[in-house]
Design a protein around this motif. Sequence first.
Motif, PDB file in Angstrom:
ATOM      1  N   THR A  59       0.816  -1.212   0.000  1.00 34.30           N
ATOM      2  CA  THR A  59       0.000   0.000   0.000  1.00 34.30           C
ATOM      3  C   THR A  59       0.846   1.257   0.000  1.00 34.30           C
ATOM      4  O   THR A  59       0.525   2.246  -0.666  1.00 34.30           O
ATOM      5  N   TYR A  62       1.837   2.862  -3.395  1.00 36.36           N
ATOM      6  CA  TYR A  62       0.805   3.634  -4.085  1.00 36.36           C
ATOM      7  C   TYR A  62       0.523   4.949  -3.362  1.00 36.36           C
ATOM      8  O   TYR A  62       0.255   5.970  -4.003  1.00 36.36           O
ATOM      9  N   LEU A  87      -4.535  -0.650 -10.055  1.00 31.16           N
ATOM     10  CA  LEU A  87      -4.164   0.110  -8.871  1.00 31.16           C
ATOM     11  C   LEU A  87      -3.417   1.391  -9.217  1.00 31.16           C
ATOM     12  O   LEU A  87      -3.423   2.348  -8.437  1.00 31.16           O
ATOM     13  N   ARG A 113      -7.537  -9.112  -3.567  1.00 32.43           N
ATOM     14  CA  ARG A 113      -7.344  -7.826  -2.896  1.00 32.43           C
ATOM     15  C   ARG A 113      -7.284  -6.667  -3.879  1.00 32.43           C
ATOM     16  O   ARG A 113      -7.995  -5.670  -3.728  1.00 32.43           O
ATOM     17  N   SER A 114      -6.435  -6.781  -4.918  1.00 25.88           N
ATOM     18  CA  SER A 114      -6.297  -5.664  -5.853  1.00 25.88           C
ATOM     19  C   SER A 114      -7.510  -5.527  -6.760  1.00 25.88           C
ATOM     20  O   SER A 114      -7.798  -4.440  -7.260  1.00 25.88           O
ATOM     21  N   LEU A 117     -10.116  -3.092  -5.262  1.00 24.10           N
ATOM     22  CA  LEU A 117      -9.546  -1.748  -5.231  1.00 24.10           C
ATOM     23  C   LEU A 117      -9.440  -1.165  -6.633  1.00 24.10           C
ATOM     24  O   LEU A 117      -9.658   0.034  -6.842  1.00 24.10           O
TER      25      LEU A 117
END
Length: 325
Positions: A59, A62, A87, A113-114, A117
């Motif tokens: 994280t 980013y 992302l 997870r990605s 997002l």
Amino acid sequence: MKLRRGAGTLASGVRGLVVTNMYPSEQRPELGGFVRDQVEALRALGHEVDVFSFNPGGTGSYLRAGPALRRERRSQHYDVIHAHFGLSAWPSLFLRGAPHLVTLHGTDLAHPRSGPLSRAALPFVSLAATVSASLAARVPGAGRRRRVAVLPCGVDLERFSPMPRDEARRALGLDPDRRLLLFPADPARAVKRFDRARELAGEIPLLTYGDVHPREVPLYINAANAVLVTSDSEGFGLGALEALACDVPVLSTPVGIAPVALHELPGTLCAPYDPATWRVALEPHLSAANPRVAGRARAELFSARRMAERVAVAWEAMAAEASVN
């Protein structure tokens, strides 16, 4: 917005900024070569393209990229801001003043997870794109409440071209007479299904990419009797196209672009993985002195330049639409 040339496109070219966590570096020369190829092809078409790349990671990577992008580029004017990988759309949004485009490559939609997002960023961009039509169908609201373009990266035909098999093997220090197969991916990537390729190869040596430097990849392809793409899924599937560009036989599961690229092309196979079926298709390439297929003409349909032309049309349409609004 229709992605086609016509009145309102910018004859002088578009100035675009590519924001990505996939781009080659000295530390990771294998990372995102297809994005670099698209950038270079866009420049060759007459467009001015800047690149803001940052290291992929957790994280924090980013969170740091967005402010860094704004500091470095806020004084610049761009017609389009184009993020590669879902992302990467988030840090790209730190720079305003131009329409935003994000190209989704596959894992950014599928990853547990990605994926969520990446999808959460889509309402904030002007246009979402994917690298294949099959992937576009997985974008929420595609064709109904959200327009989705198909903008692959394409194969670099200058880097990938036929060369004598003996020459390729000599450059790699490989036995010129032994049968060899190539698994065109890192065996550590579970989705690529190295287990299938290994089962099919049996006692035949199976080359893989792993830590191979990108400049050696065309040598590995030309050194092989055949290329085995045994993946469960592919966003686009450059491995099959790179083999075709070298006129090397390729056997592939029906993933990514393979069903189109290999359709009715003699000497290739596009079918669900079945060891018996694949062994029958593979055998002629193992017994031939110099197995080749007429694949380059098919690969040319998906060249980096042709695919960049599609991206350029999207950029021009987005820039023209923004100038009207």
